[in-house]
Write a protein that holds these residues in place. Structure first.
Motif, PDB file in Angstrom:
ATOM      1  N   THR A  12      -5.134 -11.190  -3.143  1.00  0.00           N
ATOM      2  CA  THR A  12      -4.791 -11.394  -1.731  1.00  0.00           C
ATOM      3  C   THR A  12      -6.044 -11.463  -0.858  1.00  0.00           C
ATOM      4  O   THR A  12      -7.083 -10.903  -1.199  1.00  0.00           O
ATOM      5  CB  THR A  12      -3.896 -10.254  -1.211  1.00  0.00           C
ATOM      6  OG1 THR A  12      -4.637  -9.023  -1.303  1.00  0.00           O
ATOM      7  CG2 THR A  12      -2.624 -10.135  -2.023  1.00  0.00           C
ATOM      8  N   ALA A  13      -5.887 -12.144   0.287  1.00  0.00           N
ATOM      9  CA  ALA A  13      -7.028 -12.383   1.172  1.00  0.00           C
ATOM     10  C   ALA A  13      -6.946 -11.594   2.465  1.00  0.00           C
ATOM     11  O   ALA A  13      -7.904 -11.564   3.235  1.00  0.00           O
ATOM     12  CB  ALA A  13      -7.104 -13.873   1.491  1.00  0.00           C
ATOM     13  N   SER A  14      -5.804 -10.975   2.739  1.00  0.00           N
ATOM     14  CA  SER A  14      -5.596 -10.305   4.023  1.00  0.00           C
ATOM     15  C   SER A  14      -4.466  -9.292   3.880  1.00  0.00           C
ATOM     16  O   SER A  14      -3.717  -9.320   2.896  1.00  0.00           O
ATOM     17  CB  SER A  14      -5.218 -11.331   5.097  1.00  0.00           C
ATOM     18  OG  SER A  14      -3.989 -11.958   4.746  1.00  0.00           O
ATOM     19  N   VAL A  15      -4.331  -8.432   4.877  1.00  0.00           N
ATOM     20  CA  VAL A  15      -3.236  -7.459   4.867  1.00  0.00           C
ATOM     21  C   VAL A  15      -1.890  -8.183   4.847  1.00  0.00           C
ATOM     22  O   VAL A  15      -0.959  -7.771   4.147  1.00  0.00           O
ATOM     23  CB  VAL A  15      -3.335  -6.506   6.074  1.00  0.00           C
ATOM     24  CG1 VAL A  15      -2.077  -5.668   6.203  1.00  0.00           C
ATOM     25  CG2 VAL A  15      -4.564  -5.597   5.924  1.00  0.00           C
ATOM     26  N   ALA A  16      -1.799  -9.273   5.592  1.00  0.00           N
ATOM     27  CA  ALA A  16      -0.533 -10.012   5.614  1.00  0.00           C
ATOM     28  C   ALA A  16      -0.154 -10.475   4.201  1.00  0.00           C
ATOM     29  O   ALA A  16       1.006 -10.397   3.807  1.00  0.00           O
ATOM     30  CB  ALA A  16      -0.633 -11.209   6.557  1.00  0.00           C
ATOM     31  N   GLU A  17      -1.130 -10.938   3.448  1.00  0.00           N
ATOM     32  CA  GLU A  17      -0.825 -11.378   2.082  1.00  0.00           C
ATOM     33  C   GLU A  17      -0.457 -10.199   1.186  1.00  0.00           C
ATOM     34  O   GLU A  17       0.401 -10.338   0.304  1.00  0.00           O
ATOM     35  CB  GLU A  17      -2.004 -12.163   1.491  1.00  0.00           C
ATOM     36  CG  GLU A  17      -2.136 -13.562   2.080  1.00  0.00           C
ATOM     37  CD  GLU A  17      -3.063 -14.475   1.288  1.00  0.00           C
ATOM     38  OE1 GLU A  17      -3.128 -15.667   1.631  1.00  0.00           O
ATOM     39  OE2 GLU A  17      -3.724 -14.002   0.330  1.00  0.00           O
ATOM     40  N   ILE A  18      -1.091  -9.069   1.399  1.00  0.00           N
ATOM     41  CA  ILE A  18      -0.708  -7.868   0.629  1.00  0.00           C
ATOM     42  C   ILE A  18       0.751  -7.527   0.907  1.00  0.00           C
ATOM     43  O   ILE A  18       1.540  -7.279  -0.012  1.00  0.00           O
ATOM     44  CB  ILE A  18      -1.612  -6.676   1.000  1.00  0.00           C
ATOM     45  CG1 ILE A  18      -3.050  -6.931   0.531  1.00  0.00           C
ATOM     46  CG2 ILE A  18      -1.071  -5.364   0.399  1.00  0.00           C
ATOM     47  CD1 ILE A  18      -4.065  -5.929   1.063  1.00  0.00           C
ATOM     48  N   GLU A  19       1.110  -7.551   2.182  1.00  0.00           N
ATOM     49  CA  GLU A  19       2.491  -7.223   2.549  1.00  0.00           C
ATOM     50  C   GLU A  19       3.471  -8.223   1.946  1.00  0.00           C
ATOM     51  O   GLU A  19       4.560  -7.845   1.511  1.00  0.00           O
ATOM     52  CB  GLU A  19       2.617  -7.154   4.080  1.00  0.00           C
ATOM     53  CG  GLU A  19       1.901  -5.910   4.634  1.00  0.00           C
ATOM     54  CD  GLU A  19       1.745  -5.884   6.139  1.00  0.00           C
ATOM     55  OE1 GLU A  19       1.531  -4.793   6.702  1.00  0.00           O
ATOM     56  OE2 GLU A  19       1.827  -6.972   6.765  1.00  0.00           O
ATOM     57  N   MET A  20       3.073  -9.479   1.907  1.00  0.00           N
ATOM     58  CA  MET A  20       3.953 -10.491   1.308  1.00  0.00           C
ATOM     59  C   MET A  20       4.143 -10.237  -0.188  1.00  0.00           C
ATOM     60  O   MET A  20       5.252 -10.366  -0.709  1.00  0.00           O
ATOM     61  CB  MET A  20       3.381 -11.894   1.528  1.00  0.00           C
ATOM     62  CG  MET A  20       3.498 -12.379   2.957  1.00  0.00           C
ATOM     63  SD  MET A  20       2.985 -14.135   3.110  1.00  0.00           S
ATOM     64  CE  MET A  20       1.301 -13.941   3.643  1.00  0.00           C
ATOM     65  N   ALA A  21       3.056  -9.884  -0.863  1.00  0.00           N
ATOM     66  CA  ALA A  21       3.150  -9.619  -2.304  1.00  0.00           C
ATOM     67  C   ALA A  21       4.051  -8.411  -2.572  1.00  0.00           C
ATOM     68  O   ALA A  21       4.892  -8.436  -3.477  1.00  0.00           O
ATOM     69  CB  ALA A  21       1.759  -9.399  -2.894  1.00  0.00           C
ATOM     70  N   LEU A  22       3.891  -7.381  -1.757  1.00  0.00           N
ATOM     71  CA  LEU A  22       4.727  -6.191  -1.938  1.00  0.00           C
ATOM     72  C   LEU A  22       6.186  -6.518  -1.633  1.00  0.00           C
ATOM     73  O   LEU A  22       7.101  -6.105  -2.356  1.00  0.00           O
ATOM     74  CB  LEU A  22       4.233  -5.045  -1.049  1.00  0.00           C
ATOM     75  CG  LEU A  22       2.792  -4.546  -1.328  1.00  0.00           C
ATOM     76  CD1 LEU A  22       2.405  -3.461  -0.334  1.00  0.00           C
ATOM     77  CD2 LEU A  22       2.648  -4.033  -2.768  1.00  0.00           C
ATOM     78  N   ALA A  23       6.399  -7.284  -0.570  1.00  0.00           N
ATOM     79  CA  ALA A  23       7.766  -7.660  -0.200  1.00  0.00           C
ATOM     80  C   ALA A  23       8.420  -8.474  -1.311  1.00  0.00           C
ATOM     81  O   ALA A  23       9.640  -8.452  -1.482  1.00  0.00           O
ATOM     82  CB  ALA A  23       7.764  -8.458   1.105  1.00  0.00           C
ATOM     83  N   ALA A  24       7.606  -9.191  -2.075  1.00  0.00           N
ATOM     84  CA  ALA A  24       8.141 -10.029  -3.154  1.00  0.00           C
ATOM     85  C   ALA A  24       8.454  -9.216  -4.404  1.00  0.00           C
ATOM     86  O   ALA A  24       8.975  -9.751  -5.384  1.00  0.00           O
ATOM     87  CB  ALA A  24       7.153 -11.142  -3.487  1.00  0.00           C
ATOM     88  N   GLY A  25       8.100  -7.931  -4.387  1.00  0.00           N
ATOM     89  CA  GLY A  25       8.464  -7.093  -5.531  1.00  0.00           C
ATOM     90  C   GLY A  25       7.296  -6.589  -6.348  1.00  0.00           C
ATOM     91  O   GLY A  25       7.499  -5.882  -7.349  1.00  0.00           O
ATOM     92  N   ALA A  26       6.071  -6.913  -5.962  1.00  0.00           N
ATOM     93  CA  ALA A  26       4.920  -6.407  -6.714  1.00  0.00           C
ATOM     94  C   ALA A  26       4.664  -4.952  -6.316  1.00  0.00           C
ATOM     95  O   ALA A  26       4.819  -4.589  -5.154  1.00  0.00           O
ATOM     96  CB  ALA A  26       3.682  -7.250  -6.411  1.00  0.00           C
ATOM     97  N   THR A  27       4.288  -4.148  -7.289  1.00  0.00           N
ATOM     98  CA  THR A  27       3.854  -2.789  -6.955  1.00  0.00           C
ATOM     99  C   THR A  27       2.381  -2.862  -6.558  1.00  0.00           C
ATOM    100  O   THR A  27       1.671  -3.784  -6.956  1.00  0.00           O
ATOM    101  CB  THR A  27       4.049  -1.867  -8.173  1.00  0.00           C
ATOM    102  OG1 THR A  27       3.547  -2.546  -9.339  1.00  0.00           O
ATOM    103  CG2 THR A  27       5.532  -1.561  -8.362  1.00  0.00           C
ATOM    104  N   PRO A  28       1.894  -1.895  -5.751  1.00  0.00           N
ATOM    105  CA  PRO A  28       0.519  -2.000  -5.238  1.00  0.00           C
ATOM    106  C   PRO A  28      -0.550  -2.004  -6.335  1.00  0.00           C
ATOM    107  O   PRO A  28      -1.631  -2.535  -6.119  1.00  0.00           O
ATOM    108  CB  PRO A  28       0.368  -0.778  -4.326  1.00  0.00           C
ATOM    109  CG  PRO A  28       1.616   0.006  -4.423  1.00  0.00           C
ATOM    110  CD  PRO A  28       2.640  -0.779  -5.143  1.00  0.00           C
ATOM    111  N   ASP A  29      -0.237  -1.444  -7.491  1.00  0.00           N
ATOM    112  CA  ASP A  29      -1.231  -1.492  -8.578  1.00  0.00           C
ATOM    113  C   ASP A  29      -1.379  -2.890  -9.159  1.00  0.00           C
ATOM    114  O   ASP A  29      -2.252  -3.133  -9.987  1.00  0.00           O
ATOM    115  CB  ASP A  29      -0.844  -0.497  -9.682  1.00  0.00           C
ATOM    116  CG  ASP A  29       0.539  -0.825 -10.247  1.00  0.00           C
ATOM    117  OD1 ASP A  29       1.521  -0.851  -9.465  1.00  0.00           O
ATOM    118  OD2 ASP A  29       0.648  -1.086 -11.457  1.00  0.00           O
ATOM    119  N   ARG A  30      -0.528  -3.795  -8.726  1.00  0.00           N
ATOM    120  CA  ARG A  30      -0.642  -5.184  -9.179  1.00  0.00           C
ATOM    121  C   ARG A  30      -1.242  -6.078  -8.100  1.00  0.00           C
ATOM    122  O   ARG A  30      -1.153  -7.304  -8.167  1.00  0.00           O
ATOM    123  CB  ARG A  30       0.737  -5.713  -9.587  1.00  0.00           C
ATOM    124  CG  ARG A  30       1.207  -5.152 -10.944  1.00  0.00           C
ATOM    125  CD  ARG A  30       2.709  -5.284 -11.115  1.00  0.00           C
ATOM    126  NE  ARG A  30       3.157  -6.668 -11.108  1.00  0.00           N
ATOM    127  CZ  ARG A  30       4.442  -7.032 -11.030  1.00  0.00           C
ATOM    128  NH1 ARG A  30       5.396  -6.108 -10.949  1.00  0.00           N
ATOM    129  NH2 ARG A  30       4.774  -8.300 -11.012  1.00  0.00           N
TER     130      ARG A  30
END
Lengths: 376, 376
Positions: B67-85
């Protein structure tokens, strides 16, 4: 930078980069154009900054509007312009968009080839058209490509085609190149325009209008001539080429109307070197090419950047944006001098950013939101 | 182009250009990467295409996310990824964004200088960091600038600094250049990485991970090697430089994961010539550099374009977008061959446009809306 913008930024609490635009400067610019070219109608190029407050102010001052799309036409009308004050100035239009503009009352269209004339004739019967001609753009900081306009030799045929299809062959337009610092740049194009007027007259078609386009500069790092100088030079060229048969004239300032009214506030995210020996530092801002500074492409426009350390010693820096895109670098071939004492977290002010910034901004590249804009 | 996309476009009723992305292709691409590099964790570069459907599919397949930004992190988490991924792979981060990522559970950060290490140490104590090194990018269609990474000689100091500040000096990353067609391009960078592993070990720091970056190509006009060839070449280089002390590895495909899954449908708005003698026609589409085809800058990426006239004779064309911006020209230095019988109003299909299109799109330049996207 104006006192009002400084005051606004002092009180701002939102996070992230933003552009603040001072309407007082736009008002002054409008009056300067109206004063320098008193017999010329001003068509503000909406694309430069379509903020509703800007359009409403200019509509109230009597400005007309040069638009690039149906959406821009609708914005101009919503801001209070009547359709007779709107030009559909894009030479590349879908026929259904021409029809929609015609429905909205627009009667003035740009063309640069017979195919476009035919679309206008079908979708906007009887409308006025002007033919855009190519112009070499010498002296411009951002010379235009050959994208718009035909060679002057072809324009008479294009206008005659319009005439035969029941349109009003109204005039000729050209653009001397963006950020044009040579006040004499209009002369050659006006010579071509005058020749087209003569050729059309020989075919029984009486053109009436010359659209002088934009190109009026904003002050960035280098000094630019005052609007008055442009007005005088253009008037001299008009007299030289048209004598006492002066045409109606139009100008389409965009950058010249709003560029110096806006300032971007940005934050220094990182300062680094690529190796211990590097003399050039890399300074990364929270705004870049994809966040609103698209006009730094090819390092075309060099914006003035102010910091709280100005006055102290400076070192050459590569200036880059915050995205994970390696093309998101503003100034590298010619590094930018920034204060030695500039620090991570510092705010910087990027001046002359009222035009061609907010709408160029990418919708969400790298997850970064588009450039926020405040009109005060 | 897939049958599903063709079917979707046949039934589409909306107006304007759009990008259609077929998730089946993304699934195939993920499996191809997982198969070609079985011991490597895949971190999808979210910036290439952050559509929620894409992220959800990849999360369900087991992908990790770069990810490149906090927004992208939030999108990845919202999509079902756990933060360790999730990796915060941008080397340019505001300290408060690092803190926010840490709060969200992210523990893996990219750095390329001591200043960035210090931010991570303060805002994400104990986290893992990898240091990005510069790489010459030879063989890439879009070689990267020097924007990201430090010279390999500096990386050991950067990682040691991280170690001293209580972070886990986890590894090294590099990027061999976007659209890399040379499967051997990773070798030189792996040699550098291995040297950094040795130098760090001499200082008592045991690195564990090599982030092989992206660069995996999409097929545009030219043929590109299969993912398997990349896997084999990379494995050979890893063996050569690391012997039997193989590190953990990561790849960050973006273009290679989604590029060939998407197709843009666009309409021909105008076809013209600039003079009667011109042999090159100008073809104007309703999408251009500011509507999603930003990667045509400097004519870097040449997309395959399909029309209903394919198979017939072709002529060279300059290809341009619909805006009133003279820089909005895609292919001019090297004109594009398009069918002689191409007509105004024809639809064209621009293939390989699943990556780096929708989010590059300008927010409203010239009043044109951002590129619409459908994920099917």
């Amino acid at each position: 930078m104006t006192a009002r913008i400084r005051e606004f930024l002092r009180n701002r609490r939102d996070d992230g980069p933003c552009m603040v635009l001072d309407l007082d400067v736009v008002r002054d610019n409008y009056h300067a154009f109206a004063h320098a070219l008193p017999d010329t109608r001003v068509f503000y190029a909406v694309k430069a900054n379509p903020a509703p407050e800007v359009l409403a102010l200019l509509a109230s001052l009597g400005s007309c509007f040069d638009t690039a799309s149906v959406a821009e036409i609708e914005m101009a009308l919503a801001a209070g312009a009547t359709p007779d004050r709107v030009s559909f100035g894009n030479t590349i239009k879908k026929e259904r968009d021409i029809a929609r503009a015609f429905e909205l009352g627009v009667r003035l269209f740009a063309v640069d080839c017979k195919a476009e004339v035919e679309k206008v004739a079908r979708a906007a019967p009887g409308a006025q058209v002007f033919c855009r001609i190519l112009c070499d753009g010498a002296g411009a900081e951002w010379p235009l490509s050959r994208k718009f306009g035909c060679v002057p030799e072809m324009a008479t045929d294009v206008l005659e085609h319009a005439h035969r299809l029941g349109l009003e062959a109204y005039g000729v337009s050209f653009h001397v190149g963006s950020q044009q610092r040579n006040t004499g740049a209009w002369d050659q194009a006006l010579a071509s325009a005058s020749a087209i007027f003569r050729e059309c007259a020989e075919r029984g078609i009486h053109l009436r209008m010359v659209n002088l386009g934009g190109g009026f500069p904003t002050k960035y790092l280098k000094k630019v001539p005052e609007v008055e100088s442009y007005g005088e030079a253009i008037f001299r060229s008009l007299s030289r080429h048209f004598g006492n048969r002066m045409p109606e004239t139009i100008i389409e300032p965009g950058r010249g109307m709003v560029g110096n009214a806006g300032v971007i506030e940005s934050e220094v995210v990182l300062i680094s070197r690529k190796s211990e020996e590097d003399e050039v530092r890399w300074v990364y801002l929270d705004i870049g090419k994809f966040g609103g500074l698209a006009e730094t492409m090819d390092e075309a426009i060099r914006y003035p950047i102010r910091t709280r350390h100005d006055g102290g010693p400076k070192t050459p820096c590569v200036l880059a944006g915050p995205t994970c895109d390696s093309a998101d670098v503003m100034y590298e071939k010619e590094p930018y001098l920034l204060p030695v004492s500039l620090q991570i977290g510092d705010k910087v002010l990027i001046e002359g950013t009222g035009a061609y910034t907010t709408t160029y901004s990418a919708v969400a590249f790298n997850g970064f939101p588009p450039l926020r804009s405040y009109v005060i």
